[in-house]
Design a protein around this motif. Structure first.
Motif, PDB file in Angstrom:
ATOM      1  N   ILE A  29       0.822  -1.339   0.011  1.00 59.67           N
ATOM      2  CA  ILE A  29       0.023  -0.340   0.197  1.00 59.67           C
ATOM      3  C   ILE A  29       1.059   0.459  -0.223  1.00 59.67           C
ATOM      4  N   ILE A  30       0.928   2.195  -0.675  1.00 54.04           N
ATOM      5  CA  ILE A  30       1.390   3.668  -0.967  1.00 54.04           C
ATOM      6  C   ILE A  30       0.026   4.666   0.018  1.00 54.04           C
ATOM      7  N   PRO A  31       0.898   5.191   1.256  1.00 49.26           N
ATOM      8  CA  PRO A  31       0.579   5.256   2.033  1.00 49.26           C
ATOM      9  C   PRO A  31       0.179   6.802   1.371  1.00 49.26           C
ATOM     10  N   ALA A  32      -1.169   7.520   1.546  1.00 42.65           N
ATOM     11  CA  ALA A  32      -0.776   8.733   1.289  1.00 42.65           C
ATOM     12  C   ALA A  32       0.124   9.489   2.210  1.00 42.65           C
ATOM     13  N   PRO A  33       0.109  10.910   0.543  1.00 40.24           N
ATOM     14  CA  PRO A  33       1.503  12.195   1.705  1.00 40.24           C
ATOM     15  C   PRO A  33       0.403  13.001   2.074  1.00 40.24           C
TER      16      PRO A  33
ATOM     17  N   GLU B 108      -8.018  -5.714  -5.234  1.00 36.20           N
ATOM     18  CA  GLU B 108      -8.118  -4.537  -4.770  1.00 36.20           C
ATOM     19  C   GLU B 108      -7.850  -4.629  -2.882  1.00 36.20           C
ATOM     20  N   LEU B 109      -7.096  -3.748  -2.795  1.00 33.16           N
ATOM     21  CA  LEU B 109      -6.757  -3.276  -1.218  1.00 33.16           C
ATOM     22  C   LEU B 109      -7.890  -2.631  -0.837  1.00 33.16           C
ATOM     23  N   ARG B 110      -9.401  -2.479   0.239  1.00 33.32           N
ATOM     24  CA  ARG B 110      -9.395  -1.219   0.922  1.00 33.32           C
ATOM     25  C   ARG B 110      -9.227  -1.776   2.290  1.00 33.32           C
ATOM     26  N   ALA B 216      -7.896   3.898   1.878  1.00 35.91           N
ATOM     27  CA  ALA B 216      -9.163   3.059   1.897  1.00 35.91           C
ATOM     28  C   ALA B 216      -9.220   3.637   0.250  1.00 35.91           C
ATOM     29  N   ALA B 217      -8.719   3.448  -0.348  1.00 38.83           N
ATOM     30  CA  ALA B 217      -8.882   3.672  -1.567  1.00 38.83           C
ATOM     31  C   ALA B 217      -8.530   2.182  -2.784  1.00 38.83           C
ATOM     32  N   PRO B 218      -8.904   2.024  -3.948  1.00 43.59           N
ATOM     33  CA  PRO B 218     -10.213   2.808  -4.537  1.00 43.59           C
ATOM     34  C   PRO B 218     -11.204   3.242  -4.350  1.00 43.59           C
ATOM     35  N   TRP B 219     -11.449   4.076  -3.687  1.00 38.53           N
ATOM     36  CA  TRP B 219     -12.560   4.321  -2.685  1.00 38.53           C
ATOM     37  C   TRP B 219     -13.951   3.986  -3.724  1.00 38.53           C
TER      38      TRP B 219
ATOM     39  N   PRO C 567       7.111   5.287   3.728  1.00 44.21           N
ATOM     40  CA  PRO C 567       7.460   4.348   2.225  1.00 44.21           C
ATOM     41  C   PRO C 567       6.727   3.497   2.652  1.00 44.21           C
ATOM     42  N   THR C 568       6.714   2.538   1.871  1.00 46.62           N
ATOM     43  CA  THR C 568       5.360   1.378   1.230  1.00 46.62           C
ATOM     44  C   THR C 568       6.757   0.337   2.483  1.00 46.62           C
ATOM     45  N   LEU C 569       5.918  -0.642   3.103  1.00 40.80           N
ATOM     46  CA  LEU C 569       6.895  -1.684   3.561  1.00 40.80           C
ATOM     47  C   LEU C 569       7.558  -2.010   3.173  1.00 40.80           C
ATOM     48  N   GLY C 570       6.957  -2.138   1.957  1.00 39.09           N
ATOM     49  CA  GLY C 570       9.049  -3.144   0.928  1.00 39.09           C
ATOM     50  C   GLY C 570       9.757  -2.030   1.356  1.00 39.09           C
ATOM     51  N   TYR C 571       9.876  -1.250   1.109  1.00 36.64           N
ATOM     52  CA  TYR C 571      10.583   0.050   1.230  1.00 36.64           C
ATOM     53  C   TYR C 571      11.530   0.217   3.098  1.00 36.64           C
ATOM     54  N   ALA C 572      10.673   0.166   3.653  1.00 35.46           N
ATOM     55  CA  ALA C 572      11.135  -0.266   4.780  1.00 35.46           C
ATOM     56  C   ALA C 572      11.529  -1.216   5.389  1.00 35.46           C
ATOM     57  N   ALA C 573      11.392  -2.388   5.043  1.00 33.74           N
ATOM     58  CA  ALA C 573      11.858  -3.439   5.350  1.00 33.74           C
ATOM     59  C   ALA C 573      13.425  -4.121   4.417  1.00 33.74           C
ATOM     60  N   SER C 574      13.755  -3.153   3.438  1.00 34.48           N
ATOM     61  CA  SER C 574      15.170  -3.113   2.481  1.00 34.48           C
ATOM     62  C   SER C 574      15.710  -2.047   3.838  1.00 34.48           C
TER      63      SER C 574
END
Lengths: 279, 255, 610
Positions: A29-33, B108-110, B216-219, C567-574
């Protein structure tokens, strides 16, 4: 040595497994900026919210309660400031220019030495100088809107009706053809240095573009070179703060109503004083 | 009768567990087990089984004996060659099946319950969600009569607006629910409103699907923005009703 | 006989005297600390603060953050801080159990313990220097790369930072006396002095960590400042912030487990490299002890973790949901995998260790049941709240909710599972301890029955608490139910350990314990524990810090640097993996260097003969 290599390989494989799992075993998941910074949102704000906001600044960013509290005795309590303000303005030691409680409160924030409550002055100055700083400066650095919000809070705190009106962007400036920049300045001019003289105000606010005043020869608005002879100070003050309330015959309502917001109260008074002397 | 070699015992047990999961969930309980979860389950089950089979020296040797035998005994050459050919092919085939692009839409993961913002602007006012409480909740103790009235009012609001999707039993099985993705929340489930504070519900109801944060996207939630249709009080009433009907209590931090 | 008693009397007398000195020292240092952190003292400080020198966070823009050598500031600080923390955790933890082992040695008068304690501290002494170097490097990095933040923090924490620096000297001095004076301070009176220094060392070490914890928990849950971060002048409030104690507790326990696992890896390495049977036996014993320490600390760790999480939720629902339900939800799945690896590996090591005695074979048949429960409990613990579903599965289920697996995704199920996992690991330990013993006291049967009854009742109690209170009452009870669950677990472990002590008092040995008779596989299990623990610590360090998201100090001091994003978890894990690799490389260096000092090369014809 062989054992060491085996151990290293084993450890690297383990670490590799954990990393790979973090990449492929779970969704990335790319967290929201980070959200954009929250601006003081005063558009269409109700008086009730204004007061809440003011309280937040008073107790928070403004750091007012650091001194204005009931234990330290370092600064006067402000819960009755609404009543006291009138007395203070009438006091002979009052050096300010405010004519209403609202103006008085505003002035006390930006020019605390205008009136120093007896016993609260700086040591050795006989209450002529306040230890409080201009809250627009230093680390507190309140913006123009924040000042107004605090004034609203103080009015409410001391049981007065809130008279503060929040400057509303630019109304009617499109038709008048004024450059937008001068009106939107309301929001950005929070910490400029004070103008020294009325002449400086005339040049800074470009009054001469429309009026004949000083050595300016503007022809769009009424001639002001003898205005002091025919108009009272009150009229002049209102004509700057609310130019379209009463129009001189033969002129269109085109003067921007925002100059009052661009001037400090003392500057406004300075300007009014200057104009009243133009006989 | 000859004893089954330990190696095959072990493989048998692992396969047995694997298929029991599938039979149990997919056929007996009629709720498929997600393949991603099953994969991780099996990883740890294999780790556990291998641990049990190898913690003594004797049983480890016994376990490895058939493999050693196959690798070292010249008479087992045919078996060895066959195994050494088939194994890489099987591994390759598995990898291929995992990597080959398919026509299936990506997963899709929400987040079902995204983190709320600390404050939110609703009905033209700014609310601090950390401290916001249901203003009507107090009547539950102070004036039960009035509280019942408010809950009834909430029920009316619910039936008029919500039940088409969330169901007349509040179980997320409303008339339109089958066509919606994500499906409407089942309020009776212990994992939904029972886990949340009332202020959270107030936020979710007022801003609906479009008010969901990006995480929570893609909403694609079709929940309307109820602050445009309901009054503040109606939303608080309906929240009272949701908890009252399901028997859950809102999450609080002190009693 | 008589002289023995007399000697005993004299010892008791000495004990008393040294205990007095001991407690006086402790009391004195506590007094100093209390004085320094006293609210009155802080209040006087408050008067000094005038409107002109208000400490408040500045508004920064991305341009305010210095760029040095094109380094990625965040990753640099992240790695250096993490390495510092790993070493610091190790260096703080080792004296704790060295102190305990030394005390056990004094109690039992068994030289073996004293030697092992000394070997433990020897490993940590090089690590101490590296900790200090990394700490200095970290300070440099922070002040160079985040000057505004550090100015703000050091404005608030000037007293505690100064005390920290002073305490660091105290730590060094006590550690050096403790280590270099080990052989000098032996026997009778001197040994007590040595133990006292050990206690002092631990008190100083703990205080050091608590101070540093205050700074970082302040960043998570600021206190002593108002909504805009303007410091009220109350230093104690800033130190004693909301998450300070939960973090103190969690870190102390985790440090012990971590230190134990690293020493375990050291012993495993020496075991594998050992050439003689004698050496193997020694390092096997050392590895066993280290693993025992690690497991003992690992058992209460999940509870400390739940306490911390509950406090985070109580501090801010937003932060709580961000951690458990929001962007970091999947991180806790990785954490679950790692803890599963830890538990299985630690148990596996115990089971393998039963091979040391022929007497243990009677218990082998029970191992598989323990394994089944631990794995099953672990699977429950691992099941995520949000399931990853393919579209086919989504359709088949009719939505993102799983009727049977869904309820396993929330706290009550996980609490129940983790309690069972811990109980059965405790059973593993109990079985191991009985391995080669036959009790000689009477009423053994009753003792065993009581233990069985205790465990059965406890397990049923945990189940009822978990299912009834967990699913059929409101959330307050759900959280509350975890406390009696934990108490059940801890009480059972405590009482059954006591019963064991009684039953096996003066027990006969069935067969001798053959230290060193353990397969190499078991040593790899120890490595696995160490690597998994290190990695886990790195990951949890990331989430603790990451929870603040785009804030330097939550809700008060915004991070406006370009790296403010999560960051994403993969990045953090690296990043964590890179850190672990560096840490492991440095550890191998330390292990190697501690060996070099004892090696001598005899040369001929190099030195002039006189």
């Amino acid at each position: 040595m062989m054992q060491l290599i085996k151990i290293v390989v084993f450890s690297l494989l383990t670490i590799g497994f954990f990393t790979a799992y973090s990449y492929y075993g779970i969704p990335q998941i790319i967290p929201a900026p980070p959200p954009e910074k929250e601006e003081l949102d005063l558009e269409g704000i109700t008086t009730a919210d204004l007061i809440v906001l003011g309280e937040r600044i008073f107790k928070g960013k403004g750091a007012c309660t650091l001194c204005h509290n009931d234990v330290g005795g370092r600064a006067p309590m402000l819960d009755d400031i609404g009543m006291k303000a009138q007395e203070n303005m009438a006091d002979s030691r009052y050096k300010g220019t405010a004519s209403s409680v609202e103006e008085y409160l505003y002035e006390s924030l930006v020019d605390p030495s205008a009136y120093v409550v007896a016993g609260f002055g700086k040591m050795g100055t006989q209450d002529s100088e306040s230890p409080m700083t201009d809250v627009r400066t230093g680390s507190i650095k309140l913006s123009e809107e924040e000042l107004l919000v605090v004034v609203a809070y103080l009015q409410d705190l001391s049981g007065l009706d809130v008279t503060v009106e929040i400057p509303v962007g630019s109304t009617g400036t499109e038709e008048s053809g004024q450059p937008a920049a001068t009106t939107t300045q309301v929001v950005t001019t929070n910490t400029r240095a004070k103008y020294d003289s009325a002449e400086e105000i005339l040049s800074q606010l470009a009054c001469g573009v429309c009026h004949i005043v000083g050595h300016y020869q503007g022809l769009i608005g009424p001639d002001l070179s003898h205005i002091g002879g025919s108009r009272s100070k009150d009229y002049l003050r209102r004509a700057i703060l609310d130019p379209n309330a009463e129009l001189t015959e033969g002129y269109m309502p085109m003067m921007p109503p925002t100059y009052g917001d661009q001037l400090y109260a003392s500057e406004l008074e300075m300007l009014v004083e200057y104009m009243s002397r133009l006989q | 009768m000859r004893k089954i070699p330990r190696l095959f015992q072990m493989i048998g047990i692992i396969l047995l567990i694997y298929f029991s999961f599938i039979v149990l969930f997919d056929y007996l309980l009629d709720q498929v087990i997600p393949s991603s979860l099953l994969r991780m389950y099996m990883f740890f089950i294999i780790a556990g089984v291998v641990a049990v089979f190898t913690f003594t020296e004797g049983s480890t040797e016994e376990l490895l004996a058939p493999i050693m035998e196959m690798m070292e005994n010249p008479e087992k050459r045919k078996v060895r060659n066959a195994v050494l050919t088939v194994m890489p092919i099987l591994v390759g085939a598995y990898l291929y099946s995992q990597m080959v692009p398919s026509v299936e839409a990506p997963v899709e993961l929400r987040s079902i319950h995204p983190a709320p913002p600390s404050s939110v602007k609703l009905f033209g006012k700014r609310y601090n969600l950390q401290t916001l409480v249901n203003p009507l909740r107090k009547y539950e103790k102070d004036d039960p009569e009035k509280f019942r009235e408010l809950v009834r009012e909430g029920a009316r609001v619910y039936i008029e607006n919500c039940h088409i999707c969330h169901g007349d039993k509040l179980d997320g099985q409303g008339l339109y629910a089958v066509r919606l993705n994500p499906t409407p929340l089942n309020f009776r489930d212990v994992g939904t409103i029972a886990q949340l504070q009332e202020s959270y519900l107030f936020w979710r109801i007022s801003t609906g699907g479009p008010g969901l944060p990006d995480e929570a996207a893609p909403w694609i939630s079709s929940m309307p923005v109820w602050q445009d249709f309901l009054t503040e009080e109606e939303i608080w009433q309906v929240i009272l009703f949701l908890y009252d009907y399901t028997g859950h209590r809102p999450r609080t931090w002190e009693e | 006989m008589q002289s023995g008693a007399k000697h005993g009397d004299k010892m008791r007398h000495l004990d008393w005297k040294c205990l007095l000195i001991n407690s006086m020292l402790l009391f004195g240092s506590l007094c100093v600390l209390t004085l320094l952190s006293d609210p009155v003292y802080a209040a006087e400080e408050l008067v000094e603060v005038t409107a002109s020198n208000v400490i408040s966070p500045p508004e920064l823009t991305a341009a305010d953050y210095p760029q040095i050598l094109g380094l990625n500031s965040r990753v640099t600080v992240w790695l250096v801080a993490q390495l510092h923390l790993w070493f610091a955790a190790f260096v703080l933890a080792v004296p704790i159990f060295v102190f305990i082992i030394e005390a056990i040695g004094m109690w039992t008068r068994n030289r073996k313990y004293d030697d092992m304690a000394y070997e433990f501290i020897k490993v940590s002494i090089t690590a101490f220097a590296i900790t200090a170097i990394l700490g200095g490097l970290l300070t440099f990095c922070l002040f160079l790369l985040y000057p505004h933040l550090m100015q703000y923090l050091s404005g608030i924490f000037r007293e505690s930072m100064f005390i920290y620096a002073l305490l660091f000297f105290a730590e060094s001095v006590t550690l050096y006396i403790y280590y270099y004076g080990w052989h000098w301070l032996q026997g009778g009176n001197k040994k007590w002095i040595h133990l006292t220094i050990g206690l002092l060392l631990n008190s100083v070490g703990a205080t050091l960590m608590f101070l540093a914890n205050a700074w970082l928990t302040f960043m998570m849950s600021p206190a002593g400042v108002d909504a805009n971060g303007v410091f009220s002048g109350d230093s104690w409030a800033a130190i004693h912030n909301f998450l300070w104690n939960p973090i103190n507790l969690h870190r102390t326990i985790a440090n012990i487990a971590f230190g134990g696992s690293i020493i375990g890896a050291y012993a495993a390495f020496k075991f594998l490299a050992a050439s003689s049977q004698e050496e193997k036996a020694h390092y096997d014993w050392m590895g066993y002890t280290a693993n025992f320490i690690a497991i003992s600390a690992l058992l209460p760790l999940p509870f400390a973790g739940y306490y911390l999480t509950a406090e985070i939720y109580a501090y801010s629902q937003q932060m709580g949901i961000t951690s458990m339900g929001g962007v970091f939800a999947w991180l806790f799945i990785i954490q679950a995998v790692l803890i599963g690896v830890l538990f299985i590996a630690a148990n596996y090591y115990l089971w393998c260790g039963m091979g040391r005695s022929e007497g243990a074979y009677r218990y082998n048949k029970y191992i598989k049941y323990i394994a089944v429960v631990i794995v099953a409990a672990f699977l429950v613990w691992f099941t995520p709240h949000t399931l990853i579903l393919t579209n086919v599965e989504l359709k088949a289920l009719g939505g993102p909710y799983h009727k049977y697996l869904g309820p396993l995704g929330i706290m009550p199920a996980k609490n129940t599972a983790v309690n069972l996992m811990i109980l059965f690991t405790a059973i593993s330990v109990l079985l191991y301890r009985r391995a080669n013993k036959i009790p000689t006291v009477s009423r053994v049967e009753i003792g065993n029955l009581v233990q069985i009854a205790l465990f059965t009742a406890g397990i049923i109690n945990i189940f009822i608490l978990g299912t009834y209170y967990g699913y059929f009452t409101n959330t307050v009870y759900k959280i509350a139910a975890s406390i009696p669950q934990v108490l059940t677990t801890l009480i059972i472990i405590g009482i059954s350990a006591l019963i064991d002590l009684v039953i096996y008092k003066g027990a006969k040995e069935v067969a001798p314990l053959h230290w060193g008779r353990i397969p190499d596989r078991a040593q790899y299990a120890l490595f696995l524990v160490a690597v998994a623990f290190t990695w886990l610590m790195g990951l949890m360090g990331y989430v603790r810090s990451g929870l603040r998201q785009h804030w330097h100090v939550t809700d008060v001091f915004r991070d406006n640097s370009v790296e403010a994003f999560t960051p994403t978890l993969g990045y953090a894990a690296s990043v964590v993996s890179v850190g672990v690799v560096i840490f492991m490389a440095m550890l191998i260096f330390i292990f190697w260097i501690s060996q070099v000092s004892s090696q001598k090369t005899v040369v001929h014809g190099y030195w002039k003969t006189t």
